[in-house]
Design an enzyme around this catalytic site. Structure first.
Site, PDB file in Angstrom:
ATOM      1  N   ASP A 160      -5.990  -5.284  -5.122  1.00  0.00           N
ATOM      2  CA  ASP A 160      -4.727  -6.314  -5.080  1.00  0.00           C
ATOM      3  C   ASP A 160      -5.179  -7.617  -4.657  1.00  0.00           C
ATOM      4  OD1 ASP A 160      -1.273  -5.925  -4.676  1.00  0.00           O
ATOM      5  OD2 ASP A 160      -2.192  -7.993  -4.132  1.00  0.00           O
ATOM      6  N   LYS A 212       4.346  -0.387 -14.129  1.00  0.00           N
ATOM      7  CA  LYS A 212       5.474  -1.239 -14.273  1.00  0.00           C
ATOM      8  C   LYS A 212       5.854  -2.046 -15.328  1.00  0.00           C
ATOM      9  CE  LYS A 212       6.630  -3.672 -10.578  1.00  0.00           C
ATOM     10  NZ  LYS A 212       7.645  -3.204  -9.712  1.00  0.00           N
ATOM     11  N   ASP A 259      -8.336  -9.890  -8.506  1.00  0.00           N
ATOM     12  CA  ASP A 259      -7.403 -10.332  -9.370  1.00  0.00           C
ATOM     13  C   ASP A 259      -7.458  -9.423 -10.568  1.00  0.00           C
ATOM     14  OD1 ASP A 259      -5.684 -11.199 -11.687  1.00  0.00           O
ATOM     15  OD2 ASP A 259      -6.331 -13.583 -11.151  1.00  0.00           O
ATOM     16  N   ASP A 291       1.764  -0.946 -10.221  1.00  0.00           N
ATOM     17  CA  ASP A 291       3.131  -1.459  -9.695  1.00  0.00           C
ATOM     18  C   ASP A 291       3.172  -3.037  -9.617  1.00  0.00           C
ATOM     19  OD1 ASP A 291       5.829  -1.069  -9.056  1.00  0.00           O
ATOM     20  OD2 ASP A 291       5.257  -1.041  -7.035  1.00  0.00           O
ATOM     21  N   GLY A 349       0.826  -1.282  -0.119  1.00  0.00           N
ATOM     22  CA  GLY A 349       0.055   0.144  -0.119  1.00  0.00           C
ATOM     23  C   GLY A 349       0.801   1.208  -0.121  1.00  0.00           C
TER      24      GLY A 349
HETATM   25  N1  SAM Z   1       2.974  -0.534  -5.265  1.00  0.00           N
HETATM   26  C1  SAM Z   1       3.016  -1.614  -4.059  1.00  0.00           C
HETATM   27  C2  SAM Z   1       3.301  -0.535  -2.780  1.00  0.00           C
HETATM   28  O1  SAM Z   1       3.955   0.392  -3.103  1.00  0.00           O
HETATM   29  O2  SAM Z   1       3.002  -1.042  -1.721  1.00  0.00           O
HETATM   30  C3  SAM Z   1       3.653  -2.621  -4.243  1.00  0.00           C
HETATM   31  C4  SAM Z   1       3.181  -3.744  -5.138  1.00  0.00           C
HETATM   32  S1  SAM Z   1       4.034  -5.128  -5.231  1.00  0.00           S
HETATM   33  C5  SAM Z   1       5.603  -4.675  -5.911  1.00  0.00           C
HETATM   34  C6  SAM Z   1       3.097  -6.013  -6.505  1.00  0.00           C
HETATM   35  C7  SAM Z   1       1.823  -6.567  -6.131  1.00  0.00           C
HETATM   36  O3  SAM Z   1       1.377  -6.922  -7.232  1.00  0.00           O
HETATM   37  C8  SAM Z   1       1.630  -7.605  -4.907  1.00  0.00           C
HETATM   38  O4  SAM Z   1       0.940  -7.047  -3.916  1.00  0.00           O
HETATM   39  C9  SAM Z   1       0.972  -8.562  -5.797  1.00  0.00           C
HETATM   40  O5  SAM Z   1      -0.094  -9.381  -4.834  1.00  0.00           O
HETATM   41  C10 SAM Z   1       0.270  -7.747  -6.814  1.00  0.00           C
HETATM   42  N2  SAM Z   1      -0.432  -8.557  -7.893  1.00  0.00           N
HETATM   43  C11 SAM Z   1       0.387  -9.378  -8.656  1.00  0.00           C
HETATM   44  N3  SAM Z   1      -0.446  -9.872  -9.543  1.00  0.00           N
HETATM   45  C12 SAM Z   1      -1.618  -9.438  -9.506  1.00  0.00           C
HETATM   46  C13 SAM Z   1      -2.961  -9.606 -10.007  1.00  0.00           C
HETATM   47  N4  SAM Z   1      -3.191 -10.391 -11.216  1.00  0.00           N
HETATM   48  N5  SAM Z   1      -3.926  -8.961  -9.813  1.00  0.00           N
HETATM   49  C14 SAM Z   1      -3.956  -8.160  -8.654  1.00  0.00           C
HETATM   50  N6  SAM Z   1      -2.633  -7.763  -7.916  1.00  0.00           N
HETATM   51  C15 SAM Z   1      -1.744  -8.506  -8.247  1.00  0.00           C
END
Ligand code: SAM
Length: 314
Positions: free
Chosen positions: A83, A164, A99, A124, A53
């Site tokens: 997320d 990203k 998702d 991200d 977050g």
């Molecule tokens: N931007 C966030 C922060 O600043 O705290 C960090 C994000 S972290 C690098 C990547 C996130 O992508 C993870 O929490 C993961 O659960 C989420 N994620 C990956 N695939 C996803 C999907 N198909 N749907 C939703 N979230 C997803």
């Protein structure tokens, strides 16, 4: 030395602790904002793949902190964070656990913005890495395209999308796909993103979809059940892929059965089919068949078949 001990030495990790950010990633969005003025005039934003977050924290602090008509402004600001994982609540942030590649999640996000589109969408998202670089890059690209598809439903014309992106071999293709929807696309690498990391951020400005483009939730990238009648789509939403038939009408038709055309100068001898129980046996039998004289082969070699004159084939 383990990864966590390296993180602890990292200046952004320590700064995040000091300033109360949930993750060091916060600085990536802050530095992108320094370069691109992402938050100017933004009242409605979506944070895709938001957990734990820190980007939502940045949005919450930046969008809700303006001094003018404070109460009114706070009321007006809308931030939706999505997320797979649940995250601790944040002031002014509505959370959706889901998702982003699923139609149901996309539809839930869209519902929050019905009638009043978002000014900014950030993503991200990163899948769990498999260590197989090609696979990781492919999954990352699919995540970005899923985010783009949601964005086409909720972003206002002229709005901004930040996502990203992995600077892999497909980056040019993704760039071109993003350019279809945004007049300006920049691949940016904030200082807080480690040089050793393949990650960068596509900053896509001035959302301007092709004339007549209708966002479509039944995009096959998002859902494998095609519940849309593609024949109903029109204009830029419907692309009919042209096929070119090659070869003239005198060429063999691959769906027809033709009589064997054997070499008349050789006596025909029947060769029984090889036992095909094991692939190795099969390939050995085939190669020995290739070594036999022409008259003993079950299939005539190309040269002995009556083919149309070369000039008439493409
Ligand atoms: N931007 C966030 C922060 O600043 O705290 C960090 C994000 S972290 C690098 C990547 C996130 O992508 C993870 O929490 C993961 O659960 C989420 N994620 C990956 N695939 C996803 C999907 N198909 N749907 C939703 N979230 C997803």
């Amino acid at each position: 030395m383990g990864r966590s001990s390296k993180d602890k030495r990292d200046i952004y990790y320590r700064l995040a602790k000091e300033e109360g950010w949930r993750a060091r990633s916060a600085f990536k969005l802050l530095q992108l904002d320094q370069e691109f003025n992402l938050f100017t005039g933004v009242r409605r934003a979506v944070d895709l793949c938001a957990a734990p977050g820190s980007w939502s924290q940045v949005l919450s602090r930046k969008l809700r902190s303006e001094k003018r008509n404070e109460e009114e402004r706070k009321e007006e600001v809308k931030i939706v964070a999505v997320d797979l994982q649940a995250m601790a609540p944040l002031p002014g942030v509505t959370q959706i656990q889901g998702d982003i590649t699923k139609v149901s999640t996309a539809q839930e996000i869209v519902r929050h913005f019905a009638g009043r589109p978002a000014d900014l969408v950030v993503c991200d998202g990163a899948p769990d890495v498999t260590g197989l670089h090609d696979v990781d890059e492919y999954i990352q690209a699919q995540l970005l395209l899923a985010a783009l598809n949601i964005t086409t439903h909720v972003l206002k014309p002229g709005g901004t999308f930040v996502a990203k992106i992995f600077r892999g071999k497909d980056v040019t293709l993704l760039y071109s796909q993003l350019r279809v929807f945004f007049s300006e696309v920049t691949c940016a690498k904030p200082r807080s993103s480690r040089n050793s990391s393949i990650e960068a951020f596509a900053v896509c400005q001035n959302y301007s979809p092709p004339q007549g483009y209708a966002p479509n939730m039944s995009n096959p990238l998002l859902d494998h059940s095609y519940d849309v009648d593609f024949n109903q789509l029109e204009g830029p939403n419907r692309i009919i892929v042209p096929f070119l038939a090659c070869g003239d009408l005198s060429a063999y038709d691959s769906d027809q059965t033709y009589p064997l055309q054997l070499d008349a100068s050789q006596e025909y001898r029947y060769t029984p089919p090889p036992p095909a129980s094991h692939p190795a046996t099969l390939s050995a039998s085939l190669s020995s068949a290739q070594d036999q004289p022409t008259g003993q082969r079950r299939l005539p070699p190309t040269g002995s078949r009556r083919l149309p004159p070369t000039g008439s084939r493409r």
